[in-house]
Design an enzyme around this catalytic site. Structure first.
Site, PDB file in Angstrom:
ATOM      1  N   THR A 177      -5.837   0.113   2.553  1.00 32.52           N
ATOM      2  CA  THR A 177      -7.020  -0.721   1.730  1.00 32.52           C
ATOM      3  C   THR A 177      -8.064  -1.144   2.632  1.00 32.52           C
ATOM      4  O   THR A 177      -7.965  -1.065   3.796  1.00 32.52           O
ATOM      5  CB  THR A 177      -6.348  -1.779   0.881  1.00 32.52           C
ATOM      6  OG1 THR A 177      -5.805  -2.583   1.768  1.00 32.52           O
ATOM      7  CG2 THR A 177      -5.459  -1.177  -0.311  1.00 32.52           C
ATOM      8  N   GLU A 183       0.776  -1.154  -0.078  1.00 35.79           N
ATOM      9  CA  GLU A 183      -0.192  -0.070   0.110  1.00 35.79           C
ATOM     10  C   GLU A 183       0.799   1.249   0.029  1.00 35.79           C
ATOM     11  O   GLU A 183       0.478   2.304  -0.535  1.00 35.79           O
ATOM     12  CB  GLU A 183      -0.984   0.038   1.231  1.00 35.79           C
ATOM     13  CG  GLU A 183      -1.819  -1.185   1.215  1.00 35.79           C
ATOM     14  CD  GLU A 183      -2.645  -1.161   2.722  1.00 35.79           C
ATOM     15  OE1 GLU A 183      -3.499  -1.748   2.934  1.00 35.79           O
ATOM     16  OE2 GLU A 183      -1.912  -1.125   3.611  1.00 35.79           O
ATOM     17  N   LYS A 201     -14.654  -1.083   5.839  1.00 33.45           N
ATOM     18  CA  LYS A 201     -14.196  -2.081   6.946  1.00 33.45           C
ATOM     19  C   LYS A 201     -12.785  -2.154   6.518  1.00 33.45           C
ATOM     20  O   LYS A 201     -12.526  -2.774   5.749  1.00 33.45           O
ATOM     21  CB  LYS A 201     -15.015  -3.271   6.747  1.00 33.45           C
ATOM     22  CG  LYS A 201     -14.552  -4.319   7.837  1.00 33.45           C
ATOM     23  CD  LYS A 201     -15.322  -5.607   7.517  1.00 33.45           C
ATOM     24  CE  LYS A 201     -14.934  -6.804   8.208  1.00 33.45           C
ATOM     25  NZ  LYS A 201     -13.696  -7.308   7.708  1.00 33.45           N
ATOM     26  N   ASP A 242     -11.928  -5.000  -1.853  1.00 36.26           N
ATOM     27  CA  ASP A 242     -12.643  -6.306  -1.936  1.00 36.26           C
ATOM     28  C   ASP A 242     -14.319  -5.774  -1.439  1.00 36.26           C
ATOM     29  O   ASP A 242     -14.378  -4.752  -0.706  1.00 36.26           O
ATOM     30  CB  ASP A 242     -12.556  -7.378  -1.019  1.00 36.26           C
ATOM     31  CG  ASP A 242     -12.235  -6.822   0.329  1.00 36.26           C
ATOM     32  OD1 ASP A 242     -11.036  -6.340   0.798  1.00 36.26           O
ATOM     33  OD2 ASP A 242     -13.101  -6.986   1.199  1.00 36.26           O
TER      34      ASP A 242
HETATM   35  N1  ADE Z   1      -8.559  -4.635   4.162  1.00 32.02           N
HETATM   36  C1  ADE Z   1      -9.025  -4.846   2.915  1.00 32.02           C
HETATM   37  N2  ADE Z   1      -9.917  -5.535   2.903  1.00 32.02           N
HETATM   38  C2  ADE Z   1     -10.461  -5.704   4.089  1.00 32.02           C
HETATM   39  C3  ADE Z   1     -11.763  -6.466   4.882  1.00 32.02           C
HETATM   40  N3  ADE Z   1     -12.698  -6.729   4.132  1.00 32.02           N
HETATM   41  N4  ADE Z   1     -11.812  -6.388   6.098  1.00 32.02           N
HETATM   42  C4  ADE Z   1     -10.862  -5.601   6.910  1.00 32.02           C
HETATM   43  N5  ADE Z   1      -9.556  -5.243   6.307  1.00 32.02           N
HETATM   44  C5  ADE Z   1      -9.527  -4.981   5.185  1.00 32.02           C
END
Ligand code: ADE
Length: 337
Positions: free
Chosen positions: A109, A26, A202, A228
């Site tokens: 991220t 990152e 999140k 994601d």
């Molecule tokens: N970092 C990137 N994606 C994540 C997720 N779904 N939950 C927690 N931290 C994250």
């Protein structure tokens, strides 16, 4: 330590920025983009895992600002990035002590909620950070003034970011609630808490950094790029790694723009809703250029009080000179006749 409340510090110019990042992947695009150099010797206690990279970046307000990016480092035992809240909190504390920043940014991220409009590669600026993973339910503790405050609410956090609607518009980022826990997965209880707070992203660090900044009265924001979809149907780890590079590039671009906008200005100048006061066509490098030119630009229509006064004096001087020149030329012309 730094004097003044977090709120009063919003009216000081941002000249030194600390950026806390958990993963090397990152951090790298921003380090490379701005040719930041590793601090050697390290400003941190011997044995600390985090690594500081520093440099000067030219900001929209026409001055150079100092940026320190702190990567939380790698675990000596497991050889992985130091993700999650413990390392983030330690990095925040140590880098505030070392660099005395005017602003701390937790950058990285995150998972996003498609039901709230999040898409892969979107970048979110925090309106507030909370902990969905710090749960102390049904717990009440008498406080010194006799009031009863709940540990449940303490645990949840509620670290409000300064109002920065103009900044979000100028930098082309979305805004929303960022929620942290030490877990990558998402239990039914996590989901319930995330939804009840309206969290759109999140992740695993922001609220810990926000807590440190609140204690030390340093203004704080989080900037998170979506790798994601939490409410999607792909496995989180799979989707995360598939999109990590793309999301990190988007993060670099928007982070560069945010830093370029804020440098030399006061956070209080960027309050307000997204719709008004910003000339988007001459913004802080936010136009969709495919992610390569962030943070290089800029002229802002939305300027500080100082800027307004300087602009007014400049206009008055130009008008005065033009009138004087006009009168002078007329007199010369009349004198010749
Ligand atoms: N970092 C990137 N994606 C994540 C997720 N779904 N939950 C927690 N931290 C994250």
């Amino acid at each position: 330590m730094v004097e003044g409340s977090t709120a009063s510090r919003r009216y000081e110019k941002v000249q030194v920025i600390v950026i806390i990042v958990a993963m090397e992947q990152e951090a790298q695009p921003f380090i490379l983009k701005h040719s930041l150099k590793e601090n050697n010797p390290s400003p941190f206690e011997h044995g600390s895992p985090m690594i500081a990279y520093s440099g000067e970046i030219s900001a929209a307000a026409g001055q150079m600002i100092t940026v320190h990016l702190i990567w939380n480092g790698r675990c000596k035992i497991h050889n992985v990035n130091h993700v999650a809240t413990t390392a983030a909190g330690v990095s925040a504390y140590a880098s505030i002590a070392a660099f005395k920043p005017d602003l701390v940014i937790s950058a990285g991220t995150a998972g996003g909620f498609s039901e709230l409009g999040a898409k892969i590669g979107d970048v979110y600026l925090s309106t507030k950070c909370v902990f969905h993973g710090r749960r102390i339910p049904h717990s009440v503790q008498p406080s010194r003034d006799g009031c009863r405050s709940t540990l449940e609410e303490y645990g949840f956090g509620h670290f409000r970011s300064p109002p920065l609607g103009h900044l979000a518009a100028a930098a082309g980022v979305k805004q929303g609630v960022v929620s942290s826990s030490d877990s990558l997965d998402c239990s039914a209880m996590d989901l319930q808490l995330l939804r009840s707070e309206g969290a759109v992203v999140k992740e695993m660090e922001a609220a810990a950094v926000a807590w440190v900044c609140q204690q030390l009265s340093v203004p704080f924001i989080a900037l998170k790029s979506v790798t994601d979809i939490v409410d999607g149907d792909r496995r989180t780890e799979q989707e995360f790694y598939a999109n990590l590079e793309r999301a990190s590039e988007a993060l670099q671009w928007r982070l560069s723009t945010v830093v370029g906008c804020l440098g030399g200005t006061r956070l209080g100048e960027w309050a307000g809703d997204r719709a008004s006061g910003v000339d988007i066509s001459h913004n802080c490098g936010a136009e969709d250029s495919g992610g390569s030119s962030g943070g290089d630009v800029v002229s802002r229509k939305f300027v500080s009080d100082d800027g307004d006064i300087q602009q007014w004096l400049f206009s008055a001087a130009v008008v005065g000179l033009s009138v004087g020149l006009g009168i002078g030329l007329s007199l010369v012309y009349l004198g010749r006749r």
